[in-house]
Design a protein around this motif. Structure first.
Motif, PDB file in Angstrom:
ATOM      1  N   THR A   1       0.845  -1.194   0.000  1.00 55.14           N
ATOM      2  CA  THR A   1       0.000   0.000   0.000  1.00 55.14           C
ATOM      3  C   THR A   1       0.881   1.244   0.000  1.00 55.14           C
ATOM      4  O   THR A   1       1.744   1.399   0.866  1.00 55.14           O
ATOM      5  N   ILE A   2       0.650   2.086  -0.999  1.00 50.65           N
ATOM      6  CA  ILE A   2       1.367   3.359  -1.051  1.00 50.65           C
ATOM      7  C   ILE A   2       0.414   4.442  -0.556  1.00 50.65           C
ATOM      8  O   ILE A   2      -0.643   4.670  -1.148  1.00 50.65           O
TER       9      ILE A   2
ATOM     10  N   HIS B   1      -2.955   5.241 -11.159  1.00 48.84           N
ATOM     11  CA  HIS B   1      -4.124   5.474 -10.307  1.00 48.84           C
ATOM     12  C   HIS B   1      -4.252   6.966  -9.983  1.00 48.84           C
ATOM     13  O   HIS B   1      -5.345   7.532 -10.069  1.00 48.84           O
TER      14      HIS B   1
ATOM     15  N   SER C   1      -0.275   8.117  -0.188  1.00 52.89           N
ATOM     16  CA  SER C   1       0.222   9.325  -0.848  1.00 52.89           C
ATOM     17  C   SER C   1       0.088  10.539   0.074  1.00 52.89           C
ATOM     18  O   SER C   1      -0.451  10.444   1.178  1.00 52.89           O
TER      19      SER C   1
ATOM     20  N   PHE D   1       0.600   2.699  -9.313  1.00 54.65           N
ATOM     21  CA  PHE D   1       0.293   3.783  -8.364  1.00 54.65           C
ATOM     22  C   PHE D   1       0.157   5.122  -9.108  1.00 54.65           C
ATOM     23  O   PHE D   1      -0.804   5.870  -8.897  1.00 54.65           O
TER      24      PHE D   1
ATOM     25  N   VAL E   1      -3.216   3.746  -2.083  1.00 55.69           N
ATOM     26  CA  VAL E   1      -3.488   2.780  -3.148  1.00 55.69           C
ATOM     27  C   VAL E   1      -2.903   1.421  -2.758  1.00 55.69           C
ATOM     28  O   VAL E   1      -1.700   1.306  -2.511  1.00 55.69           O
TER      29      VAL E   1
ATOM     30  N   LEU F   1      -1.776  -2.214  -3.794  1.00 56.77           N
ATOM     31  CA  LEU F   1      -1.291  -2.774  -5.063  1.00 56.77           C
ATOM     32  C   LEU F   1      -0.941  -4.256  -4.876  1.00 56.77           C
ATOM     33  O   LEU F   1      -0.187  -4.618  -3.961  1.00 56.77           O
TER      34      LEU F   1
END
Lengths: 166, 201
Positions: free
Chosen positions: B62-63, B136, B65, B133, B84, B86
């Motif tokens: 999971t990034i 998205h 942001s 990412f 996001v 992934l």
């Protein structure tokens, strides 16, 4: 070998970039994907008459289940990899054309099996469909490309291969 | 010297593929670990202004942001940021493919080759993760969120290409190229098997 890999990677990137252009999508990828759905439906109708294709969608009239053939599942990228690998490898143009003709048929033949198998797998189990669709068949198609390329390299006369700088 | 039969090789690949997929799926968290570390490094180095932190939960990276999830107004203060999740499996199924090919080739030091491949393929998997990412952020979020990233038209085109390349080409081509590079001797003998004189010079 270095020249082969550089040529392979450049050709592959160029062909893939060309494939993504609106022109190629409109005139090549979309018609090809629709034809793939139609061919798959024609084959399935031999044993299941309640299946039809509409555009890039393969659908069952019995239960309404449908698969839409999207990018990555139409065999275009696998074909691009095969084309790049054969064009980049040192061989006569005659051998390359013959290899490409047979290789593309073999890749697309397995891809038709992929589409049909996923169509029935999806009607049986959604998780199995997801696993086969996202992981297993992707690997199998690339293994098919690799085996076809190996087979083609093996058929080349010694002189055609000897030109490959190591 | 063993005879190099294509049929035998293909059968061995087919035999190794199911257990390779099983191990890969069962050990997905372990396979995702270096990818999560690399994703964090790349994200912080190249997109430090966009990325708050990177977390790994099983095979999901999971990034988180720095982009605010909604536009702030005086009556609606912004509370959350866009994150996001992934799926690393979508980009790493080349690992079982490489394992099946390597073990089927029956070359010396196969396990060492697989260990090297485990790390060598990680950047290509990371490419897919980071590109998804960015895709998205650039294409799948509301305009109020995407505008915070400040991507121009050219950058959006590059992101689209990087994402497509990362999802459609790299996951299968990278392991195949790695296998060819690490099995040159095998391939030379294989290619020469049907010729009167051997030699991929």
């Amino acid at each position: 070998m270095v020249r082969f890999f550089v040529g392979f990677l450049l050709l592959q990137a160029a062909l893939f970039g060309a494939e993504l252009t609106p022109w190629a999508q409109h005139w090549f990828v979309a018609p090809w994907t629709n034809a793939l759905a139609a061919i798959s439906a024609d084959i399935v109708k031999l044993f299941d008459s309640q299946v039809f294709a509409e555009g890039k969608i393969l659908q069952s009239q019995r239960n309404g289940f449908a698969v839409s053939i999207e990018a990555g599942c139409n065999g275009v990228e696998a074909t691009i990899v095969l084309v790049a690998a054969m064009l980049a490898f040192p061989a006569s143009w005659q051998r390359k054309v013959a290899g490409l003709a047979a290789g593309i048929v073999a890749v697309q033949g397995l891809n038709v099996i992929r589409v049909i198998s996923l169509f029935y797998l999806g009607q049986w189990s959604a998780p199995a469909f997801e696993f086969a669709h996202q992981y297993v068949w992707q690997a199998l198609i690339m293994l098919d490309v690799l085996v076809i390329w190996l087979l083609w390299v093996r058929t080349l006369p010694r002189g055609g291969v000897a030109a490959a700088p190591a | 010297m063993r005879e190099l039969s294509l049929g035998g090789f293909v059968l061995r690949v087919a035999a190794w593929l199911p257990p390779a997929f099983l191990v890969w799926y069962a050990a997905a968290t372990i396979f995702a670990w270096p990818i999560a570390l690399l994703t964090e490094a790349v994200a912080r180095l190249a997109f430090g202004d966009l990325v708050g932190k990177v977390e790994q939960h099983g095979h999901i990276v999971t990034i988180v942001s720095t982009l605010k999830a909604g536009a702030a107004t005086t009556g609606n203060p912004v509370e959350g940021v866009v994150s996001v999740g992934l799926n690393t499996l979508l980009y790493s199924f080349g690992y079982p493919m490489l394992a099946a090919l390597t073990l089927a080739a029956r070359q010396p030091r196969a396990w060492r080759t697989l260990l090297v491949g485990y790390f060598a393929l990680a950047p290509f998997v990371t490419w897919g993760i980071v590109a998804e990412f960015l895709k998205h952020v650039a294409f799948d979020t509301p305009a109020s969120v995407a505008s915070q990233a400040g991507f121009g038209a050219t950058e959006r085109e590059l992101i689209a290409f990087a994402y497509q390349f990362g999802v459609l080409i790299l996951p299968t081509v990278a392991p195949a190229v790695f296998w060819v590079l690490t099995h040159r001797g095998f391939l030379e003998r294989f290619a020469a098997a049907r010729r009167p004189v051997a030699g991929l010079q």
